[in-house]
Design a protein around this motif. Sequence first.
Motif, PDB file in Angstrom:
ATOM      1  N   THR A 162      14.028  50.849  25.570  1.00 20.73           N
ATOM      2  CA  THR A 162      13.708  49.477  25.948  1.00 20.73           C
ATOM      3  C   THR A 162      12.347  49.084  25.402  1.00 20.73           C
ATOM      4  O   THR A 162      11.441  49.904  25.276  1.00 20.73           O
ATOM      5  N   GLN A 163      12.224  47.798  25.064  1.00 19.75           N
ATOM      6  CA  GLN A 163      10.967  47.241  24.602  1.00 19.75           C
ATOM      7  C   GLN A 163      10.793  45.830  25.136  1.00 19.75           C
ATOM      8  O   GLN A 163      11.777  45.124  25.389  1.00 19.75           O
ATOM      9  N   THR A 164       9.554  45.426  25.285  1.00 14.78           N
ATOM     10  CA  THR A 164       9.218  44.036  25.547  1.00 14.78           C
ATOM     11  C   THR A 164       8.927  43.357  24.214  1.00 14.78           C
ATOM     12  O   THR A 164       8.862  44.019  23.172  1.00 14.78           O
ATOM     13  N   PRO A 165       8.693  42.050  24.201  1.00 14.20           N
ATOM     14  CA  PRO A 165       8.348  41.392  22.942  1.00 14.20           C
ATOM     15  C   PRO A 165       7.060  41.892  22.300  1.00 14.20           C
ATOM     16  O   PRO A 165       6.836  41.645  21.110  1.00 14.20           O
ATOM     17  N   VAL A 166       6.199  42.613  23.053  1.00 14.12           N
ATOM     18  CA  VAL A 166       4.928  43.064  22.478  1.00 14.12           C
ATOM     19  C   VAL A 166       4.846  44.582  22.358  1.00 14.12           C
ATOM     20  O   VAL A 166       3.796  45.112  21.971  1.00 14.12           O
TER      21      VAL A 166
END
Length: 296
Positions: A162-166
């Motif tokens: 998983t990743q966030t936009p940053v």
Amino acid sequence: MPLIQLSHHDRYAYEPITERPDFSWPGGKRLAVAICNNIEVFSFLSGLGSDSASVTAPQTTRNYAWRDYGNRVGQWYLFDLLDEYGMPAAHNVNALLFETCPQIAERIIARGDEFVGHGRTNAERQDVLPEDEERQLIAEATEMMKARTGIQPAGWLGPYLTQTPVTLDLLKEAGYDYVLDWPADDQPFWMRTRAGPILSVPYSIEVNDSPTMVFRQEGASSFERTMIDQFDEMLLQSRKWPLVYTIVLHPFVIGQPFRLRALRRALEHIAASRDDVWITTPGQIARHFATVRPSG
């Protein structure tokens, strides 16, 4: 009627495999082979964690113990199997493993294998965090690994991919060179961040024991066939393009003896073509790719 407007990212451009510069892996090899092993720790009766029988099961003593089998037993079977075939591996390690199961880290160091950052624990995921808290998670995991190994990890795989936009920006700023979270290709490719380029290295979510045998409930023989068929077809395709083949493992899944037998047969099959492939780690893949196809 206006066309639907799709959301886009600005991390990389579309580049079909047919239009890329050709190159080879070390020794003129065309197929790189990497074993990526996930070694994870979990919180007792809280947080996140998969179950052997149900995707949505709550955290129980049963599924906690089922996962703990991997670190107590299955991982040691896997170490010995890799030793038998003389194969390196990369280990995506939750940083709290150094406190809970230090002997595993010692064996990785003794083997000369690669450590890949994998968060603090798989009882949590980073894509639900605001930027400051995600930065703190990355920093804590990185510092724990550096303190115990003396090495800054070069690669990162987020818990649950998983990743966030940053996330990519934060990883680059934290000193990471490559990520495994973007299964978009069979070759590495460069991605943009606000601090400069970072490399995406292939990581299979198909040739992966957890989604195959835990979530899709396929048997060990099916996973064996998947590992072998993927290898054979990619070896054939690599006559045209240099490719990366990965096997993704979790010791609480593949470490069960009946599944380990399936992995043993697959590794035997791959070993028969040892002279034709480069058996390596994601970090070595990233370093070589950066020399033959630099960013920018």
